[in-house]
Design a protein around this motif. Structure first.
Motif, PDB file in Angstrom:
ATOM      1  N   UNK A  59       9.805   4.226 -53.410  1.00 33.29           N
ATOM      2  CA  UNK A  59      10.657   3.051 -53.231  1.00 33.29           C
ATOM      3  C   UNK A  59      10.476   2.064 -54.380  1.00 33.29           C
ATOM      4  N   UNK A  60       9.231   1.914 -54.856  1.00 34.00           N
ATOM      5  CA  UNK A  60       8.968   1.004 -55.972  1.00 34.00           C
ATOM      6  C   UNK A  60       9.735   1.444 -57.213  1.00 34.00           C
ATOM      7  N   UNK A  61       9.675   2.733 -57.520  1.00 36.96           N
ATOM      8  CA  UNK A  61      10.398   3.240 -58.696  1.00 36.96           C
ATOM      9  C   UNK A  61      11.905   3.049 -58.543  1.00 36.96           C
ATOM     10  N   UNK A  62      12.394   3.239 -57.336  1.00 39.83           N
ATOM     11  CA  UNK A  62      13.822   3.056 -57.088  1.00 39.83           C
ATOM     12  C   UNK A  62      14.235   1.597 -57.256  1.00 39.83           C
ATOM     13  N   UNK A  63      13.414   0.670 -56.759  1.00 36.98           N
ATOM     14  CA  UNK A  63      13.729  -0.753 -56.892  1.00 36.98           C
ATOM     15  C   UNK A  63      13.671  -1.202 -58.348  1.00 36.98           C
ATOM     16  N   UNK A  64      12.736  -0.659 -59.114  1.00 36.54           N
ATOM     17  CA  UNK A  64      12.589  -1.076 -60.508  1.00 36.54           C
ATOM     18  C   UNK A  64      13.751  -0.625 -61.399  1.00 36.54           C
ATOM     19  N   UNK A  65      14.465   0.424 -60.994  1.00 38.76           N
ATOM     20  CA  UNK A  65      15.634   0.842 -61.786  1.00 38.76           C
ATOM     21  C   UNK A  65      16.904   0.173 -61.298  1.00 38.76           C
ATOM     22  N   UNK A  66      16.776  -0.738 -60.321  1.00 38.67           N
ATOM     23  CA  UNK A  66      17.917  -1.542 -59.923  1.00 38.67           C
ATOM     24  C   UNK A  66      18.567  -1.201 -58.612  1.00 38.67           C
ATOM     25  N   UNK A  67      18.033  -0.238 -57.857  1.00 35.03           N
ATOM     26  CA  UNK A  67      18.630   0.101 -56.567  1.00 35.03           C
ATOM     27  C   UNK A  67      18.285  -0.961 -55.519  1.00 35.03           C
ATOM     28  N   UNK A  68      19.178  -1.227 -54.569  1.00 30.96           N
ATOM     29  CA  UNK A  68      18.822  -2.116 -53.445  1.00 30.96           C
ATOM     30  C   UNK A  68      17.824  -1.425 -52.530  1.00 30.96           C
TER      31      UNK A  68
END
Length: 322
Positions: free
Chosen positions: A158-167
């Motif tokens: 989830x952290x990696x997903x949030x850092x690339x701009x995903x909600x």
């Protein structure tokens, strides 16, 4: 010297009961309920053509049905474990299986032993109910252990997903697709509930209470605080992942350190019972000279109390909370 085979037959019948209930479970649901299945159950149901709403309804029914049936007599002792294990059998089906296993055990005891009818009935019922409880408890332990092991990786994903701009909702959905069961389907329920309007933090709180896991509560609290106070959720979850992984590593270390004490306690607790069983099997008349004396029954009770005290104290000594 007369050796009785009846204790061995009782053990064989109980093991057969456990194998039968596992076989029934696999026959009814196949690999879709397997914890080591790479494709989680939610995605497998979706691939079979079921609609998203239909799959969500089925999974939500499975996770809540056991606690809703706590009012059924004697089922309350099984409901919490069955919910944590996420047993796909419904409560009426589990009760029916208890009855079938009791009948199976009674048949095995009738064919293999010479015990009286009342003894066979009581032991068969105990094996039917106890066999299902042991099976469900084992399933719950394995499932919760896998969730604990999967959670740090899921949070880091989830952290990696949030850092690339995903909600955050997309990050939850990615975990639901990429992580295998049991955590994959649980996050899939959260993703589907969020799609239909439920707050993600509420779904995480419900999951934390359902599995009764401290690390999951940390995740729910972190998401709730961020949604109310703001802040960088990726950094918060990154720190949380490190804390969870450190706790998990410390727990493994404590488990390794206390392993010798646990096995020693288990041996000290089981050995007297095994020795007693061996004496009864090898020489049934061993206690004939003393069993009618006034002190025999009090001595047996005292030994039983000391064994129980030993088990309690050994468990207290090695039950270290992390």
């Amino acid at each position: 010297m007369q050796i009785s085979a009846e204790p061995l037959i009782y053990a064989i019948v109980f093991v057969a009961v456990l194998l039968v209930v596992e076989g029934l479970y696999l026959t009814a649901f196949g690999k879709s309920i397997s914890l080591n299945n790479r494709l989680n159950r939610r995605l497998e149901l979706l691939e079979k053509g079921a609609g998203r709403e239909e799959v969500l309804e089925q999974l939500r029914k499975e996770v809540s049905q056991h606690m809703n049936a706590k009012g059924i007599p004697l089922y309350a002792i099984l409901a919490e474990k069955a919910q944590k294990a996420n047993i796909a059998f419904s409560p009426p089906q589990l009760i029916l299986i208890m009855g079938l296993l009791s009948a199976f055990a009674f048949l095995g005891l009738t064919l293999g032993t010479e015990a009286g009818l009342g003894v066979r009935i009581m032991v068969a019922i105990g094996m039917g109910v106890g066999g299902v409880y042991v099976w469900v408890n084992n399933k719950a332990k394995k499932r919760l252990a896998m969730i604990e092991e999967q959670l740090p990786d899921a949070v880091e994903l989830m952290v990696r997903s949030l850092r690339v701009g995903h909600p955050f909702s997309s990050a939850i959905n990615i975990v639901a697709k990429e992580v295998p069961d049991p955590l994959g389907s649980e996050f899939g329920i959260i993703a589907d509930e969020a799609a239909y309007g439920r707050d993600v933090s509420e779904s995480l709180k419900a999951l934390a209470e359902r599995v009764d896991m401290q690390d999951m509560r940390f995740l729910a609290v972190a998401v709730t605080i961020q949604s109310q106070a703001g802040g960088n959720l990726a950094e918060i979850l990154d720190g949380l992942a490190k804390v969870i992984r450190a706790r998990f590593k410390l727990f493994r270390r404590v488990k390794a350190i206390t392993a010798e004490a646990k096995w020693s306690g288990m041996f000290l607790s089981v050995f007297p019972l095994v020795a007693l069983l061996g004496i009864v099997v090898i020489q049934p008349d061993y206690y004939d000279d003393v069993k009618d004396t006034p002190l025999f029954i009090p001595a047996c009770i005292a030994v039983g109390v000391l064994l129980v005290v030993n088990v309690v104290f050994m468990r207290m000594m090695v039950n270290i909370k992390v």
